[in-house]
Design a protein around this motif. Structure first.
Motif, PDB file in Angstrom:
ATOM      1  N   SER A 136       1.012  44.289  34.513  1.00 18.83           N
ATOM      2  CA  SER A 136       1.683  45.478  35.118  1.00 18.83           C
ATOM      3  C   SER A 136       1.790  45.508  36.274  1.00 18.83           C
ATOM      4  O   SER A 136       3.016  46.272  36.853  1.00 18.83           O
ATOM      5  CB  SER A 136       0.793  47.066  35.080  1.00 18.83           C
ATOM      6  N   ARG A 137       1.121  44.489  37.251  1.00 13.61           N
ATOM      7  CA  ARG A 137       1.275  44.527  38.427  1.00 13.61           C
ATOM      8  C   ARG A 137       3.277  43.973  38.126  1.00 13.61           C
ATOM      9  O   ARG A 137       3.962  44.186  39.528  1.00 13.61           O
ATOM     10  CB  ARG A 137       0.978  43.352  39.250  1.00 13.61           C
ATOM     11  N   TYR A 138       3.622  43.383  37.570  1.00  6.35           N
ATOM     12  CA  TYR A 138       4.926  42.675  37.747  1.00  6.35           C
ATOM     13  C   TYR A 138       6.082  43.510  37.197  1.00  6.35           C
ATOM     14  O   TYR A 138       7.298  43.693  37.294  1.00  6.35           O
ATOM     15  CB  TYR A 138       5.428  41.086  37.128  1.00  6.35           C
ATOM     16  N   ALA A 139       5.446  43.931  36.053  1.00  4.13           N
ATOM     17  CA  ALA A 139       6.310  45.043  34.999  1.00  4.13           C
ATOM     18  C   ALA A 139       5.959  45.613  34.067  1.00  4.13           C
ATOM     19  O   ALA A 139       4.814  45.324  33.405  1.00  4.13           O
ATOM     20  CB  ALA A 139       7.694  44.413  34.807  1.00  4.13           C
ATOM     21  N   ASP A 140       5.894  47.779  33.596  1.00  4.32           N
ATOM     22  CA  ASP A 140       5.080  47.913  32.845  1.00  4.32           C
ATOM     23  C   ASP A 140       6.272  48.106  31.941  1.00  4.32           C
ATOM     24  O   ASP A 140       7.046  47.538  30.964  1.00  4.32           O
ATOM     25  CB  ASP A 140       4.509  49.099  33.719  1.00  4.32           C
ATOM     26  N   GLY A 141       7.019  49.148  32.108  1.00  4.22           N
ATOM     27  CA  GLY A 141       7.606  49.754  30.956  1.00  4.22           C
ATOM     28  C   GLY A 141       7.678  49.980  29.375  1.00  4.22           C
ATOM     29  O   GLY A 141       8.848  49.813  29.124  1.00  4.22           O
ATOM     30  N   ARG A 142       6.186  50.011  29.293  1.00  2.00           N
ATOM     31  CA  ARG A 142       5.533  50.169  27.939  1.00  2.00           C
ATOM     32  C   ARG A 142       6.596  51.307  27.106  1.00  2.00           C
ATOM     33  O   ARG A 142       7.223  50.818  25.960  1.00  2.00           O
ATOM     34  CB  ARG A 142       4.211  50.404  28.058  1.00  2.00           C
ATOM     35  N   MET A 143       6.547  52.655  28.415  1.00  2.64           N
ATOM     36  CA  MET A 143       7.298  53.750  27.344  1.00  2.64           C
ATOM     37  C   MET A 143       7.975  54.073  27.369  1.00  2.64           C
ATOM     38  O   MET A 143       9.114  54.021  26.429  1.00  2.64           O
ATOM     39  CB  MET A 143       6.105  54.743  27.978  1.00  2.64           C
ATOM     40  N   GLU A 144       9.143  53.303  28.241  1.00  4.96           N
ATOM     41  CA  GLU A 144      10.632  53.365  28.022  1.00  4.96           C
ATOM     42  C   GLU A 144      11.020  52.121  27.253  1.00  4.96           C
ATOM     43  O   GLU A 144      11.232  52.496  26.664  1.00  4.96           O
ATOM     44  CB  GLU A 144      10.753  52.846  29.567  1.00  4.96           C
ATOM     45  N   ILE A 145       9.957  51.392  27.638  1.00  5.91           N
ATOM     46  CA  ILE A 145      10.618  50.719  25.924  1.00  5.91           C
ATOM     47  C   ILE A 145      10.468  50.541  24.834  1.00  5.91           C
ATOM     48  O   ILE A 145      11.428  51.420  23.192  1.00  5.91           O
ATOM     49  CB  ILE A 145      10.025  49.258  25.902  1.00  5.91           C
ATOM     50  N   MET A 146       9.166  52.149  24.726  1.00  9.02           N
ATOM     51  CA  MET A 146       9.302  52.480  23.416  1.00  9.02           C
ATOM     52  C   MET A 146       9.961  53.732  23.285  1.00  9.02           C
ATOM     53  O   MET A 146      10.098  54.482  21.392  1.00  9.02           O
ATOM     54  CB  MET A 146       7.558  52.909  22.928  1.00  9.02           C
ATOM     55  N   ALA A 147      10.378  54.517  24.002  1.00  7.61           N
ATOM     56  CA  ALA A 147      10.703  55.802  23.492  1.00  7.61           C
ATOM     57  C   ALA A 147      12.724  55.505  23.626  1.00  7.61           C
ATOM     58  O   ALA A 147      13.291  55.750  22.764  1.00  7.61           O
ATOM     59  CB  ALA A 147      11.096  56.184  25.451  1.00  7.61           C
ATOM     60  N   VAL A 148      13.187  54.324  24.403  1.00  8.04           N
ATOM     61  CA  VAL A 148      14.452  53.909  24.223  1.00  8.04           C
ATOM     62  C   VAL A 148      14.502  53.506  22.279  1.00  8.04           C
ATOM     63  O   VAL A 148      15.619  53.959  21.899  1.00  8.04           O
ATOM     64  CB  VAL A 148      14.890  52.712  24.925  1.00  8.04           C
ATOM     65  N   HIS A 149      13.354  52.689  21.897  1.00 10.83           N
ATOM     66  CA  HIS A 149      13.904  52.920  20.546  1.00 10.83           C
ATOM     67  C   HIS A 149      13.630  52.926  19.355  1.00 10.83           C
ATOM     68  O   HIS A 149      14.039  53.807  18.519  1.00 10.83           O
ATOM     69  CB  HIS A 149      12.968  50.873  20.086  1.00 10.83           C
ATOM     70  N   ALA A 150      12.998  54.170  20.081  1.00 13.25           N
ATOM     71  CA  ALA A 150      12.958  55.605  19.186  1.00 13.25           C
ATOM     72  C   ALA A 150      14.296  56.189  18.944  1.00 13.25           C
ATOM     73  O   ALA A 150      14.877  56.755  17.872  1.00 13.25           O
ATOM     74  CB  ALA A 150      12.108  56.340  20.060  1.00 13.25           C
ATOM     75  N   VAL A 151      14.444  56.829  20.235  1.00 12.19           N
ATOM     76  CA  VAL A 151      16.086  57.233  20.550  1.00 12.19           C
ATOM     77  C   VAL A 151      16.797  55.740  19.635  1.00 12.19           C
ATOM     78  O   VAL A 151      17.475  57.309  18.755  1.00 12.19           O
ATOM     79  CB  VAL A 151      16.713  57.500  21.685  1.00 12.19           C
ATOM     80  N   LEU A 152      17.416  54.335  19.847  1.00 11.00           N
ATOM     81  CA  LEU A 152      17.538  53.947  18.766  1.00 11.00           C
ATOM     82  C   LEU A 152      17.585  54.364  17.689  1.00 11.00           C
ATOM     83  O   LEU A 152      18.385  54.090  16.684  1.00 11.00           O
ATOM     84  CB  LEU A 152      17.122  52.588  19.624  1.00 11.00           C
ATOM     85  N   CYS A 153      16.597  54.751  17.016  1.00 12.83           N
ATOM     86  CA  CYS A 153      16.543  55.185  15.749  1.00 12.83           C
ATOM     87  C   CYS A 153      16.303  56.239  15.364  1.00 12.83           C
ATOM     88  O   CYS A 153      16.465  56.927  14.221  1.00 12.83           O
ATOM     89  CB  CYS A 153      14.928  54.292  15.849  1.00 12.83           C
ATOM     90  N   GLY A 154      17.306  57.048  16.180  1.00 12.90           N
ATOM     91  CA  GLY A 154      17.017  58.878  15.174  1.00 12.90           C
ATOM     92  C   GLY A 154      16.693  59.448  16.262  1.00 12.90           C
ATOM     93  O   GLY A 154      16.949  60.595  15.836  1.00 12.90           O
ATOM     94  N   ALA A 155      15.835  59.274  16.806  1.00 14.80           N
ATOM     95  CA  ALA A 155      14.469  59.915  18.265  1.00 14.80           C
ATOM     96  C   ALA A 155      15.188  60.705  18.747  1.00 14.80           C
ATOM     97  O   ALA A 155      16.233  60.805  19.780  1.00 14.80           O
ATOM     98  CB  ALA A 155      13.313  60.016  18.027  1.00 14.80           C
ATOM     99  N   ASP A 156      15.114  62.539  18.863  1.00 15.78           N
ATOM    100  CA  ASP A 156      15.136  63.156  20.414  1.00 15.78           C
ATOM    101  C   ASP A 156      14.786  62.909  21.599  1.00 15.78           C
ATOM    102  O   ASP A 156      14.105  62.190  21.492  1.00 15.78           O
ATOM    103  CB  ASP A 156      15.718  64.809  19.808  1.00 15.78           C
ATOM    104  N   ARG A 157      15.401  63.723  22.553  1.00 14.03           N
ATOM    105  CA  ARG A 157      14.697  63.649  23.355  1.00 14.03           C
ATOM    106  C   ARG A 157      14.009  64.016  23.819  1.00 14.03           C
ATOM    107  O   ARG A 157      12.718  63.502  24.769  1.00 14.03           O
ATOM    108  CB  ARG A 157      16.098  64.560  24.394  1.00 14.03           C
ATOM    109  N   THR A 158      13.735  64.825  23.037  1.00 11.26           N
ATOM    110  CA  THR A 158      12.279  65.748  23.505  1.00 11.26           C
ATOM    111  C   THR A 158      11.188  64.870  22.961  1.00 11.26           C
ATOM    112  O   THR A 158       9.810  64.863  23.826  1.00 11.26           O
ATOM    113  CB  THR A 158      12.080  67.184  22.657  1.00 11.26           C
ATOM    114  N   LEU A 159      11.071  64.123  21.494  1.00  8.48           N
ATOM    115  CA  LEU A 159       9.547  62.953  21.482  1.00  8.48           C
ATOM    116  C   LEU A 159      10.034  61.894  21.898  1.00  8.48           C
ATOM    117  O   LEU A 159       9.420  61.767  22.466  1.00  8.48           O
ATOM    118  CB  LEU A 159      10.661  62.837  19.523  1.00  8.48           C
ATOM    119  N   ALA A 160      11.733  61.434  22.832  1.00  2.82           N
ATOM    120  CA  ALA A 160      11.555  60.303  23.656  1.00  2.82           C
ATOM    121  C   ALA A 160      10.925  60.787  25.374  1.00  2.82           C
ATOM    122  O   ALA A 160       9.654  60.157  26.157  1.00  2.82           O
ATOM    123  CB  ALA A 160      13.172  59.733  24.408  1.00  2.82           C
TER     124      ALA A 160
END
Length: 172
Positions: A66-90
């Motif tokens: 995590s010192r170099y990069a985290d981004g776990r939630m950003e990655i999961m949120a973007v993939h959810a949106v790509l799969c049709g999730a809305d802004r609220t879920l992201a």
């Protein structure tokens, strides 16, 4: 077989019923380990890791500390949106602290399977890019709460090959 550490080893032993002899621990250094696999002429590499580390591979983050990069939630949120999730879920995913919490939100919203599939496709893409076609690189992701979450396309075959090889080596 390559795993970052104890979680991966425990999962191999308990859930996948695979022998650990010959497995390599890479800690956070997934990219460097893959580079060495190529340098040493490996033909196959199977990475087994917790979603909290390996979701980062979907963004090409090959040092998972995590010192170099985290981004776990950003990655999961973007993939959810790509799969049709809305802004609220992201946004709910972005507020999570753990990947297990994010998985719960994805399940509640009906996007768990599709999002995991999308993440695994990008993990596969980045593993293939890092291995430069010199050898086969595959991944298995899991969570301690949910168990097996998914595999890249050739991972099941490599896992079975590993199990057959370790059974033969141990006389089972």
């Amino acid at each position: 077989v390559i795993t970052p550490g104890n979680y991966g080893e425990d999962f191999m032993k308990e859930a996948l019923h695979a022998d650990l002899s010959g497995a390599v621990k890479c800690s956070n250094f997934v990219g460097e380990t893959l580079d060495m696999a190529g340098e040493f002429g490996f033909q196959k590499a199977l990475l087994i890791g917790h979603i909290g580390k390996f979701v980062k591979l979907a963004a090409g983050i090959m040092n998972t500390h995590s010192r170099y990069a985290d981004g776990r939630m950003e990655i999961m949120a973007v993939h959810a949106v790509l799969c049709g999730a809305d802004r609220t879920l992201a946004a709910r995913i972005m507020d999570c602290i753990t990947t297990d919490d994010a998985l719960d939100i994805l399940e509640e919203g009906g996007f768990l399977a599709e999002t995991l599939s999308s993440i695994l496709k990008k993990i596969d893409f980045h593993l293939k890019a890092r291995s430069r076609g010199e050898y086969q690189a595959e991944a298995v992701i899991f969570s301690n709460k949910r168990g097996l979450l998914g595999m890249t396309p050739g991972a099941a075959e490599l896992l079975e090959e590993w199990k057959r090889g370790s059974e033969g080596a141990s006389g089972k």
